[in-house]
Structures are given as structure tokens and as C-alpha cells.
Scaffold this active site. Sequence first.
Site, PDB file in Angstrom:
ATOM      1  N   ASP A   1       0.329  -4.233  -4.261  1.00  0.00           N
ATOM      2  CA  ASP A   1      -1.000  -3.385  -4.286  1.00  0.00           C
ATOM      3  C   ASP A   1      -0.689  -1.945  -3.831  1.00  0.00           C
ATOM      4  O   ASP A   1      -1.282  -1.374  -3.014  1.00  0.00           O
ATOM      5  CB  ASP A   1      -2.232  -3.917  -3.505  1.00  0.00           C
ATOM      6  CG  ASP A   1      -3.377  -3.787  -4.149  1.00  0.00           C
ATOM      7  OD1 ASP A   1      -3.532  -3.647  -5.371  1.00  0.00           O
ATOM      8  OD2 ASP A   1      -4.541  -3.571  -3.529  1.00  0.00           O
TER       9      ASP A   1
ATOM     10  N   SER B   1       1.129  -1.158  -0.002  1.00  0.00           N
ATOM     11  CA  SER B   1       0.155  -0.137   0.110  1.00  0.00           C
ATOM     12  C   SER B   1       0.991   1.373   0.091  1.00  0.00           C
ATOM     13  O   SER B   1       1.825   1.507  -0.698  1.00  0.00           O
ATOM     14  CB  SER B   1      -0.925  -0.052   1.283  1.00  0.00           C
ATOM     15  OG  SER B   1      -1.968   0.901   1.204  1.00  0.00           O
TER      16      SER B   1
ATOM     17  N   HIS C   1      -7.456  -5.592  -0.774  1.00  0.00           N
ATOM     18  CA  HIS C   1      -6.235  -4.913  -0.722  1.00  0.00           C
ATOM     19  C   HIS C   1      -5.057  -5.989  -0.035  1.00  0.00           C
ATOM     20  O   HIS C   1      -4.015  -5.684  -0.304  1.00  0.00           O
ATOM     21  CB  HIS C   1      -6.298  -3.559  -0.052  1.00  0.00           C
ATOM     22  CG  HIS C   1      -5.430  -2.560   0.053  1.00  0.00           C
ATOM     23  ND1 HIS C   1      -4.550  -2.447  -1.279  1.00  0.00           N
ATOM     24  CD2 HIS C   1      -4.929  -1.558   0.925  1.00  0.00           C
ATOM     25  CE1 HIS C   1      -3.906  -1.170  -1.139  1.00  0.00           C
ATOM     26  NE2 HIS C   1      -3.722  -0.870   0.348  1.00  0.00           N
TER      27      HIS C   1
END
Length: 410
Positions: free
Chosen positions: A245, A217, A308
Amino acid sequence: MARIALKMLPLQVYLLLQLLVSFPSIHSIEFTLSDIIESAGKVGSSIVDPSLLPTPQGLLDGSKQLIAGYPFEFVSNSINTICSQALASNKIMSKYMPDINKMNFQLHSACEKANFPLSNPEGMWKSPLFDPKKKVIILATGWTTTVNGSDTIDEFSKAYNCRGDVNFVALDAARFVDTLYTWSAFNTEDIGEHIAAGLVKLLDLVPVDNIHLIGHSLGAHIVGSAGRHLRRLTNQTIPRITGLDPAKPCFNEGEVLSGLMRGDARFVDVIHSNPGVLGKRDPMGDVDFYPGGMGPLPAGCLTVTCAHARSWEYFAETIYPGNEMNFRATRCNSMSRLRDLRCPGNEVPMGYNVPHDVKGNYFLEVSGSSPYGSHASVVRNAQLEQCGKCPASSTKTEVATSTRTSRLWF
């Protein structure tokens, strides 16, 4: 007057109002739905080739994406646009500016965790827990994640300690990525620069070729920044950066926050598990993997937060010995072409064992529950359950389980 009042609102409220304004009116939604229903009626009343009808699984997957995935993608696009405009105005400043004296490297062994200041990392290199002959893996996690009680860090620590051939280090920058998202995003470049300063000292002990940076992230953009700044400071390039991601909102190539990109390391591999919503959809690395395709929700997920997280869960699975080939991907343009067997070329492993010479976009099937790799072994997965855990904690777990089981009899 109204415009002045809006500008005086807290940023969170202002962004929310902007999002509400950006949504279509109720009337336009009703009109769209009525058109869909009318079209469906026309299709149903006509003669349709059965081979063209979607399968039950296809309907289920499409419905899941429509209900749970794509509406969030619309919101994400709105947030991304607003954030980009706000950052471009140069009027956004973080509430908590990164302070290198308040950030730590956390070195993990199977049974111990030890914190060392980013500004003075020599203590870590001198620690008996650190082996200079082994490679160094540094993991940076994302928004609102701390080093204590993090599923991501705990699972990576367990997996790498199962292998036993690396020094696993987690970055503790929680105070600067645990605030309003925009402020957290704004801090990624500076945090990366601070990591690079710490890595400069590490290079006195460990060759650059033994360093691998991984980020999930916002953490993906942090390690991208670290790679860029290390090259600026030393003229040496990290051999590999893995982005799990990478966060989408506020990060756009060519803008104030560009984030992770190819060139930040000699080889950049990226796993996209929630493309277009919380994670970026566009290719960013030398090789980009799309497990389950480019839809926002992979198999087994009904929420974007679940999607996610899948990226780091996929990668962590491949770290365990014997799991390196669990995820096999093929270079392709889309998931549909892959399923139609229209993508020539050899399969390559996604994750721990990815070859460093592959380029392009790769697609692959994944399972909806652990183990997630289509080529995983359930038996081997069960055998690895205790691997990498501290022997003492494993014993305590067994005792606790035994105690709970015995109580069930009374």
C-alpha cells in the site's frame, strides 16, 4: 494583505484552510442529498426488476464505503494536490534532513535484535546473528513507525524467523519519517540513497540476487529509491521489491516525488489495500494486487488506518510455511467482473510466493478477519501461533497466561 498573512501561517494550518475551502458548500450538499432522496422515491414507486436490486451484503458494503471510505478519499485528493503544488514550488524543505549517521539497520533473530549504523554496516555482516549464505530481507516501514514496538516489524520478524531461511533486517529511520507528513515524504528519496550506500558494502558479501526489499506506505517509496540508487552506484539491479500500500499523498509519477515504480527492481509487486486514500490506486509495479477490489475499505475494516495496515498483514500471513497459497488472485479489470466469473486465466498467489513473471492487475477475495486469505486454514494458523517466537518469551507468555487463569478462580 490577506494573501501575505496566509503565507505566514504554519504549513499545517495553511493546508487545513486550503482543505476547508475546497469542500463544497452546505447548500450544495443539501441539494445533492435532496436529489438522491427524490430519485430514490421515483425508483421506489416504479416497478423494478428484482434481479437488479442490490443484495443485503452489497448494500452493506456500499454503505460502508460511502460513509467511512470515500469522504476520506476526497480529503486525500485535496491533500495530494496541495502537497504536489508545494513541492513543485521548491520552497519545501524538511525540518530534519536525513543523516546517515543517525540511521540503523536492525538485524532480527528469534530472540535478539541488534542495531548497526547504515554508514558502517560491516558490523552487521560480521555479526554471529547474520548468515551470509541466507537471503537478506530488508523492511522499511511508514510514517510515524519506529523499529521498537512496531506491530509490522514484530510480525514480519516472527514470520521470517518461523521460516528460518533468511536474515531479516528492519530499517530504523524513525527520526526522518516521524515528523510532519510532507517533510517525511520529502525525505524518502534521500533515505533510499543512504540505504543504497549501505547495500553497496553488503554486495561484497551477499550476491544481489539474494536481496529482497519490502516497504509499507512511505517505506515503499524508500525502498524504490534504494533500488534506483543501487543500480546507479553499482550497475546491479535488485531482483525484487515489494510495495505494501505505497503512500499516496505527495507522490505522483512525473513530479518531484515519483515514488516506487516498475523498473526499480527486476520485479516489483504491489499490494493495494487502501487505494485512493492513504495508499495509491494506480498500478505501480509489474504486478498490482487489489484484494477485495478498488474500494478504499477491504472486508473487516471500517477505518482507513485499518485498511492501510491490511497490506502488510496480508503479506505477513503468506510468509509462514504452508500459507504461501492463502491468497489466490486472477488477472482481471475489476472485482465485479471477477465475481461474475468473467476473468479467464489461472490463479496466482499474492504475497511471499508470487511468480516473478506475472504482469498486470490482479483481483481476489479476502476474509474480514485473520487468517485473511480465502484459502487459509484456521487450524494451521493456530498451529503457527508460536512459530518464530523466542522460546524463552513463549515460556514466559505461557506462565503469565497460566498465572492470570489461576487468579480467575479466586
